[in-house]
Design a protein around this motif. Structure first.
Motif, PDB file in Angstrom:
ATOM      1  N   GLY A  83       0.807  -1.213   0.000  1.00 50.91           N
ATOM      2  CA  GLY A  83       0.000   0.000   0.000  1.00 50.91           C
ATOM      3  C   GLY A  83       0.836   1.256   0.000  1.00 50.91           C
ATOM      4  N   THR A  84       0.131   2.368   0.018  1.00 51.53           N
ATOM      5  CA  THR A  84       0.748   3.696   0.015  1.00 51.53           C
ATOM      6  C   THR A  84       0.350   4.439   1.282  1.00 51.53           C
ATOM      7  N   ASP A  85       1.317   5.053   1.931  1.00 52.53           N
ATOM      8  CA  ASP A  85       1.070   5.852   3.129  1.00 52.53           C
ATOM      9  C   ASP A  85       1.571   7.272   2.899  1.00 52.53           C
ATOM     10  N   VAL A  86       0.827   8.238   3.400  1.00 49.77           N
ATOM     11  CA  VAL A  86       1.335   9.595   3.576  1.00 49.77           C
ATOM     12  C   VAL A  86       1.503   9.761   5.081  1.00 49.77           C
ATOM     13  N   LYS A  87       2.720   9.482   5.555  1.00 50.33           N
ATOM     14  CA  LYS A  87       2.954   9.449   6.990  1.00 50.33           C
ATOM     15  C   LYS A  87       2.816  10.833   7.618  1.00 50.33           C
ATOM     16  N   ARG A  88       3.227  11.857   6.896  1.00 50.25           N
ATOM     17  CA  ARG A  88       3.155  13.219   7.406  1.00 50.25           C
ATOM     18  C   ARG A  88       3.002  14.199   6.249  1.00 50.25           C
ATOM     19  N   PHE A  89       2.223  15.257   6.480  1.00 50.05           N
ATOM     20  CA  PHE A  89       2.190  16.406   5.572  1.00 50.05           C
ATOM     21  C   PHE A  89       2.060  17.649   6.436  1.00 50.05           C
ATOM     22  N   TYR A  90       3.162  18.381   6.547  1.00 51.41           N
ATOM     23  CA  TYR A  90       3.187  19.600   7.347  1.00 51.41           C
ATOM     24  C   TYR A  90       2.962  20.813   6.448  1.00 51.41           C
ATOM     25  N   LEU A  91       2.066  21.698   6.855  1.00 52.92           N
ATOM     26  CA  LEU A  91       1.878  22.987   6.203  1.00 52.92           C
ATOM     27  C   LEU A  91       2.180  24.065   7.217  1.00 52.92           C
ATOM     28  N   SER A  92       3.174  24.911   6.929  1.00 52.06           N
ATOM     29  CA  SER A  92       3.648  25.913   7.886  1.00 52.06           C
ATOM     30  C   SER A  92       3.419  27.325   7.371  1.00 52.06           C
ATOM     31  N   VAL A  93       2.990  28.194   8.282  1.00 54.76           N
ATOM     32  CA  VAL A  93       2.833  29.622   7.999  1.00 54.76           C
ATOM     33  C   VAL A  93       3.615  30.390   9.053  1.00 54.76           C
ATOM     34  N   SER A  94       4.529  31.254   8.622  1.00 55.60           N
ATOM     35  CA  SER A  94       5.326  32.064   9.540  1.00 55.60           C
ATOM     36  C   SER A  94       5.162  33.540   9.199  1.00 55.60           C
ATOM     37  N   HIS A  95       5.064  34.352  10.230  1.00 57.86           N
ATOM     38  CA  HIS A  95       4.951  35.800  10.024  1.00 57.86           C
ATOM     39  C   HIS A  95       5.952  36.516  10.915  1.00 57.86           C
ATOM     40  N   GLN A  96       6.704  37.450  10.311  1.00 62.00           N
ATOM     41  CA  GLN A  96       7.708  38.227  11.042  1.00 62.00           C
ATOM     42  C   GLN A  96       7.122  39.595  11.348  1.00 62.00           C
ATOM     43  N   PHE A  97       6.872  39.859  12.640  1.00 65.61           N
ATOM     44  CA  PHE A  97       6.298  41.143  13.027  1.00 65.61           C
ATOM     45  C   PHE A  97       7.333  42.262  12.971  1.00 65.61           C
ATOM     46  N   ASP A  98       8.523  42.002  13.514  1.00 69.79           N
ATOM     47  CA  ASP A  98       9.617  42.976  13.495  1.00 69.79           C
ATOM     48  C   ASP A  98      10.920  42.203  13.638  1.00 69.79           C
ATOM     49  N   ASP A  99      11.995  42.891  14.010  1.00 74.87           N
ATOM     50  CA  ASP A  99      13.294  42.224  14.095  1.00 74.87           C
ATOM     51  C   ASP A  99      13.349  41.164  15.199  1.00 74.87           C
ATOM     52  N   ILE A 100      12.449  41.250  16.164  1.00 72.41           N
ATOM     53  CA  ILE A 100      12.484  40.330  17.298  1.00 72.41           C
ATOM     54  C   ILE A 100      11.338  39.327  17.256  1.00 72.41           C
TER      55      ILE A 100
END
Length: 349
Positions: free
Chosen positions: A57-74
């Motif tokens: 068979g076929t498995d999709v063990k993991r699928f990560y979707l990431s969203v990152s937002h940079q507010f400022d330098d910190i």
């Protein structure tokens, strides 16, 4: 709870996607990572014969979707959703793995609040380099979590980040279980890179694993000690990991138990875009309560870098798990053997 998390994850991901089109470059980024395989499994129990996991068979063990937002330098924020489907057990889930706000005050002080990477498992995964083929030892045997909800602090100091550390005060139930308990757990790690590529690390965990509640008090504290030595270069990896745990599966039981194990691995580039690799794990899972309960695992394969962000690996895996069986009488040592062969893949963008 899961439905609310999933709804929130989808809403944030969709809104972030729309923001990307209008935000300045670098303010908001979206990425993803998928682990999949097409394999044949042959699993046999010494008492009952072949199990239902046997098949192709076929498995999709993991699928990560990431969203990152940079507010400022910190300050920044990250949301990572996780989907998995495993054909052998029919499990299909979508949930939040990471959701945190980050304050990077310097390379030596990075603060994360929320669900974030734990100090040990992701660190070892980075040294090992073949997470898409198999979880690292502690993750595979369920003696730790790769992410959890809490307060995380880490950083690097010294020339070229020679010294690094991470510490986390967390709920203890892992990223799938953000529930509170009467106490919090602690995991930490320190590492040194004395020469370029060579890493020596030690870590530890102590807590109730989120199981110490008002209606069910914990009887024991789960502890784990960790050691790692690895060398990583562009063409070559070799390393080993060791752990020793106490009462990891006995937090709510008055009985006490211990476990330990090790994993060694190596890989070498044999041609442009082609890498051969192998790994061997050995663990005693219940040294006091069931001395027969042991796990042996190994794999070997060849990885092909198809294109940027896309890897395929032809791999053979074997696992044997021994345990004490009370039926059929007399009491005896039984085992489950699993052989798997096929192709594993990683897509990253």
């Amino acid at each position: 709870m899961r439905c609310k998390l999933v709804a929130t994850a989808i809403a944030v991901a969709l809104s972030a996607a729309s923001v990307t089109a209008h935000a300045a470059t670098g303010d908001t980024t979206i990425g993803g990572k998928m682990y999949f395989d097409v394999t044949h499994i042959d699993q046999k129990n010494s008492d009952t014969g072949k199990t239902d996991k046997t098949g192709t068979g076929t498995d999709v063990k993991r699928f990560y979707l990431s969203v990152s937002h940079q507010f400022d330098d910190i300050w920044s924020a990250n949301l990572t959703t996780d989907f998995n489907y495993v054909a052998s057990d029919g499990e299909t889930n979508l949930f939040v793995k990471k959701a945190y706000v980050q304050g990077k005050f310097s390379d030596a002080a990075v603060l994360r609040i929320g669900s974030a990477d734990m100090p040990w498992i992701p660190f070892v995964e980075n040294m090992y380099g073949f997470r898409y083929v198999e979880n690292t030892l502690i993750d595979r045997l369920k003696f730790g979590n790769s992410a959890d909800w809490g307060v995380h602090l880490g950083g690097k100091v010294g020339q070229s980040g020679m010294f690094s550390y991470e510490a986390a005060v967390v709920n203890g139930g892992g990223y799938k279980h953000p529930d509170r308990s009467k106490s919090v757990d602690f995991e930490g790690r320190v590492a040194i890179m004395p020469i370029d590529g060579l890493v020596v690390a030690a870590g530890g965990y102590s807590g109730k694993l989120g199981k110490d509640t008002q209606t069910m008090a914990a009887q024991n504290t789960a502890t784990r000690g960790d050691l790692l030595v690895a060398y990583v270069s562009e063409k070559f990896r070799v390393g080993g990991e060791y752990f020793a745990a106490k009462n990891w599966n006995n937090v709510t039981s008055p009985l006490s138990d211990k476990a330990d194990g090790y994993s060694v691995w190596a890989s070498v580039g044999i041609a442009d875009g082609v890498t051969a690799f192998a790994r061997y794990d050995n663990a005693k899972l219940s040294k006091d309560l069931d001395s027969a309960k042991k796990d042996t695992y190994y794999n070997a394969g060849v990885e092909f870098q198809v294109t940027k962000g896309f890897k395929l690996a032809a791999v053979y895996k074997h696992e044997k798990g021994n345990y004490t069986a009370a039926t059929p009488l007399p009491i005896h040592v039984a085992n489950t053997k699993t052989d798997e062969i096929g192709v594993w893949g990683e897509v990253k963008f």
